[in-house]
Design a protein around this motif. Sequence first.
Motif, short mmCIF file in Angstrom:
data_model
loop_
_atom_site.label_atom_id
_atom_site.label_comp_id
_atom_site.label_asym_id
_atom_site.label_seq_id
_atom_site.Cartn_x
_atom_site.Cartn_y
_atom_site.Cartn_z
N LEU A 285 -6.12 3.35 -1.63
CA LEU A 285 -5.74 3.05 -3.01
C LEU A 285 -6.45 3.99 -3.98
N MET A 286 -7.73 4.19 -3.77
CA MET A 286 -8.47 5.09 -4.65
C MET A 286 -7.97 6.53 -4.51
N GLY A 287 -7.62 6.91 -3.30
CA GLY A 287 -7.10 8.26 -3.07
C GLY A 287 -5.74 8.49 -3.70
N ALA A 288 -5.00 7.40 -3.92
CA ALA A 288 -3.67 7.51 -4.54
C ALA A 288 -3.75 7.58 -6.06
N GLY A 289 -4.96 7.40 -6.62
CA GLY A 289 -5.10 7.52 -8.07
C GLY A 289 -5.53 6.26 -8.78
N VAL A 290 -5.98 5.24 -8.03
CA VAL A 290 -6.46 4.00 -8.63
C VAL A 290 -7.91 4.18 -9.07
N VAL B 206 4.00 7.47 -17.27
CA VAL B 206 3.30 6.58 -18.19
C VAL B 206 2.08 7.24 -18.83
N LYS B 207 1.43 8.12 -18.07
CA LYS B 207 0.23 8.84 -18.51
C LYS B 207 -0.91 7.90 -18.90
N PRO B 208 -1.33 7.02 -17.99
CA PRO B 208 -2.46 6.13 -18.28
C PRO B 208 -3.78 6.88 -18.18
N GLN B 209 -4.79 6.38 -18.84
CA GLN B 209 -6.14 6.92 -18.71
C GLN B 209 -6.96 6.13 -17.70
N VAL B 210 -6.56 4.91 -17.45
CA VAL B 210 -7.21 4.07 -16.44
C VAL B 210 -6.12 3.32 -15.67
N THR B 211 -6.23 3.31 -14.33
CA THR B 211 -5.29 2.58 -13.50
C THR B 211 -6.05 1.51 -12.72
N ILE B 212 -5.61 0.26 -12.88
CA ILE B 212 -6.25 -0.89 -12.23
C ILE B 212 -5.22 -1.56 -11.32
N VAL B 213 -5.64 -1.91 -10.12
CA VAL B 213 -4.73 -2.52 -9.14
C VAL B 213 -5.40 -3.76 -8.55
N ASN B 214 -4.65 -4.86 -8.46
CA ASN B 214 -5.16 -6.02 -7.73
C ASN B 214 -4.86 -5.83 -6.25
N GLY B 215 -5.91 -5.82 -5.42
CA GLY B 215 -5.75 -5.53 -3.99
C GLY B 215 -6.13 -6.66 -3.06
N VAL C 36 0.84 -1.20 0.00
CA VAL C 36 0.00 0.00 0.00
C VAL C 36 0.87 1.25 0.00
N SER C 37 1.96 1.22 0.78
CA SER C 37 2.88 2.35 0.83
C SER C 37 3.53 2.60 -0.54
N MET C 38 3.88 1.53 -1.25
CA MET C 38 4.47 1.69 -2.58
C MET C 38 3.49 2.37 -3.54
N ILE C 39 2.22 2.00 -3.46
CA ILE C 39 1.21 2.63 -4.31
C ILE C 39 1.09 4.11 -3.97
N LYS C 40 0.98 4.42 -2.70
CA LYS C 40 0.80 5.82 -2.29
C LYS C 40 2.01 6.68 -2.63
N THR C 41 3.20 6.09 -2.51
CA THR C 41 4.42 6.86 -2.74
C THR C 41 4.73 7.02 -4.23
N TYR C 42 4.60 5.93 -4.99
CA TYR C 42 5.13 5.93 -6.35
C TYR C 42 4.09 6.02 -7.46
N LEU C 43 2.83 5.66 -7.18
CA LEU C 43 1.85 5.69 -8.27
C LEU C 43 1.71 7.07 -8.90
N PRO C 44 1.64 8.17 -8.12
CA PRO C 44 1.54 9.48 -8.77
C PRO C 44 2.73 9.77 -9.70
N LYS C 45 3.93 9.34 -9.31
CA LYS C 45 5.11 9.56 -10.15
C LYS C 45 5.06 8.70 -11.40
N ILE C 46 4.62 7.45 -11.24
CA ILE C 46 4.54 6.55 -12.39
C ILE C 46 3.48 7.06 -13.37
N LYS C 47 2.37 7.57 -12.86
CA LYS C 47 1.32 8.08 -13.74
C LYS C 47 1.81 9.30 -14.52
N GLN C 48 2.66 10.12 -13.91
CA GLN C 48 3.23 11.25 -14.64
C GLN C 48 4.09 10.77 -15.80
#
Length: 266
Positions: A56-61, A29-38, A15-27
């Motif tokens: 997870l949803m708050g982090a951009g999922v 990769v520039k996806p239009q939809v982000t899906i995560v297996n939780g 969960v910490s990896m998603i919160k920390t790195y997902l915003p940077k990865i989205k910048q």
Amino acid sequence: MRILFIGDVVGDKGVSMIKTYLPKIKQDVKPQVTIVNGENATSMGRGISLAIYKQLMGAGVDVVTLGNHAWSNNEILEFIDKTNRLIRPYNFPKDVTPGRGYTLVNVNGKQLAVLNFQGRVFMDNLDDPFSLADELISRLHSTTNCIFMDFHAEATSEKLAMAKYLDGKISAVVGTHTHVQTNDARLLPQKTAFLTDAGMTGPADGMLGMKPDSVISRFLNQRPARFQVLETGRGILSGCVVDIDNQSGHATAIKTILYTDDQSFD
């Protein structure tokens, strides 16, 4: 349409990896939809809670998928029917299982269907995922050609069989559950993207996210052992990016992604 899919989130580290790195990865990769297996996102490495789902949803999922551990945290029974962005395997028994097995996401006026199915080889004997996928996809084609499946399964043969069975019928079949990213991302002949397993997101130095000692002792003495999530050391984030043609629903590209705490995001 570009989809970012991230493999099984394991424990607090995941969960910490998603919160920390997902915003940077989205910048990047520039996806239009982000899906995560939780399905492994709680601190015990099994199930999901409402608080974690909101994180997870708050982090951009955009969509959270599940798997065989969907019901390992009983709290899910209190909220899964209240959200359409948390989906469990579609082939759980239809009339007695809460929640839903797919959802639709609006992407600039185009609908993306996100499906969650579970395999049966070396796993629970659920309803037939092949026939149910066929039936569901036939219905969805009246709404959209863009269809993504998280196929949560153990056997590589079953994952590939599903992808080949659905080749040309859906946009992508990406496997989860085994927590090890495979090196076979490719487009099948009829333009369905396929990856046997997206990998996991969580402790990089564990064994499938767990503390190694108890896992090793199980191999040595064949006695039951309680597996605990490793929460120290490096983290890892694994997944893939899939590009889809909005009109045909055919995939045009798929590539894996893998980040660790000691990799620079600058």
